[in-house]
Scaffold this motif. Structure first.
Motif, PDB file in Angstrom:
ATOM      1  N   THR A  30       0.856  -1.195   0.000  1.00 41.18           N
ATOM      2  CA  THR A  30       0.000   0.000   0.000  1.00 41.18           C
ATOM      3  C   THR A  30       0.885   1.235   0.000  1.00 41.18           C
ATOM      4  O   THR A  30       1.804   1.347   0.813  1.00 41.18           O
ATOM      5  CB  THR A  30      -0.921   0.036   1.230  1.00 41.18           C
ATOM      6  N   ILE A  31       0.620   2.173  -0.922  1.00 39.23           N
ATOM      7  CA  ILE A  31       1.376   3.422  -0.987  1.00 39.23           C
ATOM      8  C   ILE A  31       0.423   4.604  -0.870  1.00 39.23           C
ATOM      9  O   ILE A  31      -0.692   4.576  -1.390  1.00 39.23           O
ATOM     10  CB  ILE A  31       2.196   3.547  -2.293  1.00 39.23           C
ATOM     11  N   GLY A  32       0.871   5.649  -0.154  1.00 40.25           N
ATOM     12  CA  GLY A  32       0.052   6.847  -0.042  1.00 40.25           C
ATOM     13  C   GLY A  32       0.376   7.654   1.185  1.00 40.25           C
ATOM     14  O   GLY A  32       0.825   7.103   2.209  1.00 40.25           O
ATOM     15  N   ASP A  33       0.202   8.988   1.117  1.00 36.04           N
ATOM     16  CA  ASP A  33       0.417   9.883   2.252  1.00 36.04           C
ATOM     17  C   ASP A  33       1.806   9.730   2.855  1.00 36.04           C
ATOM     18  O   ASP A  33       1.978   9.724   4.069  1.00 36.04           O
ATOM     19  CB  ASP A  33      -0.649   9.666   3.336  1.00 36.04           C
ATOM     20  N   GLY A  34       2.800   9.551   1.984  1.00 38.87           N
ATOM     21  CA  GLY A  34       4.171   9.472   2.464  1.00 38.87           C
ATOM     22  C   GLY A  34       4.507   8.187   3.189  1.00 38.87           C
ATOM     23  O   GLY A  34       5.476   8.133   3.952  1.00 38.87           O
TER      24      GLY A  34
END
Length: 306
Positions: A30-34
């Motif tokens: 999961t990738i997102g919000d740094g």
């Protein structure tokens, strides 16, 4: 100047995790919000054997983002393997919209995105459809970042989804509701996911930003009013970055008397040693754990909110 990737925490069940058996593992990213979250889950048992969380740059369009990804993969060398049972990349952002799948036209996906939240020219538009919920999530993400992952996982067992897809599939697996409407609220650092469902049928889903407990309660109150729910008749399950002894939870309990604090993921097999070693409740990572359920190779297991 900050140096990325930056470890938040990492835990491995060393007695069982074996890279030579990667063909038996789901790899969920999961990738997102740094943040990048990585979980390895054994296909046969649904046992989580590894969980890594690292900080990355916030801006995916900045060249340092992909450089940080490359550095992360150099550090966590096991990720370069290509023979996983399945690989799911989940993107976490607010660039998405839900659509009845029977009305969906794939050639019009960019139009849906423009109408819902705008479309960045550097983004690619994708769609994932939930067969049971009979709805599709149309979403977008930086095309260069998506292609970077595609080059590393070239087999047909690789798929890209949105974080909302994982939440929806996870709730459908966990839900035991057969007769009444229920709410599920999963809380992140700056966002809260609110889902309304009935007999595993998704009636409402959205992500809200919040700063204070007042904002948080206002979001839930708005959904209750929009969906015309009876506060004393429905059940609310709340989980994530919230404590049972907090003021926020106390206020929720006053607003919806049948509020329950959820700490377990029932479709997941987590041994006590792994939990003690991590010091983190698995429900904090409900999204990365649930993303494997979106893969057609995932096997059905019985869950249940408790």
């Amino acid at each position: 100047m900050e140096v990325f990737p930056k470890k938040v925490f990492s835990v491995v069940y060393k007695k069982k995790f074996n890279l030579d058996k990667s063909t038996n593992y789901h790899l969920s990213i999961t990738i997102g919000d740094g943040i990048i979250k990585v979980a390895c889950i054994e296909h046969a048992t649904y046992e989580c054997l590894l969980l890594n969380v690292y900080e990355l740059p916030l801006d995916k369009t900045d060249p340092t983002y992909i450089k940080s990804l490359e550095q992360f993969y150099n550090q966590e060398f096991f990720l370069i393997k290509k023979d996983w049972f399945s690989v799911t990349l989940s993107v976490s952002n607010q660039k998405f919209t839900l659509f009845p799948h029977l009305l969906l036209s794939k050639k019009d996906l960019p139009i849906y995105m423009h109408a819902a939240c705008g479309l960045d020219p550097n983004d690619e538009v994708l769609v994932f459809t939930h067969a049971l919920a009979k709805m599709s999530v149309v979403f977008s993400e930086n095309a260069s970042v998506l292609n970077w992952f595609r080059k590393r996982y070239t087999n047909n067992n690789f798929q890209i989804i949105h974080q909302s897809n994982a939440i929806i599939e996870g709730i459908q697996m966990e839900s035991t509701s057969t007769y009444k409407t229920e709410l599920f609220v999963w809380i992140e650092a700056s966002y809260c996911h609110i889902v309304v469902y009935d007999k595993k049928r998704i009636l409402y889903y959205n992500i809200f930003t919040y700063d204070t407990s007042d904002d948080f309660l206002a979001c839930i109150s708005a959904v209750v009013q929009i969906m015309k729910l009876e506060r004393n008749a429905c059940t609310l399950f709340v989980a994530g970055l919230i404590e049972k002894k907090s003021l926020a939870y106390y206020r929720l309990k006053n607003y919806i008397p049948q509020t329950k604090f959820k700490t377990k993921i029932h479709f997941l097999n987590l041994n006590t040693h792994f939990l003690k070693q991590s010091g983190h409740l698995p429900i904090l990572y409900f999204d990365v754990m649930s993303s494997l359920l979106c893969h057609p190779h995932s096997k059905e297991k019985k869950g249940g909110f408790q």
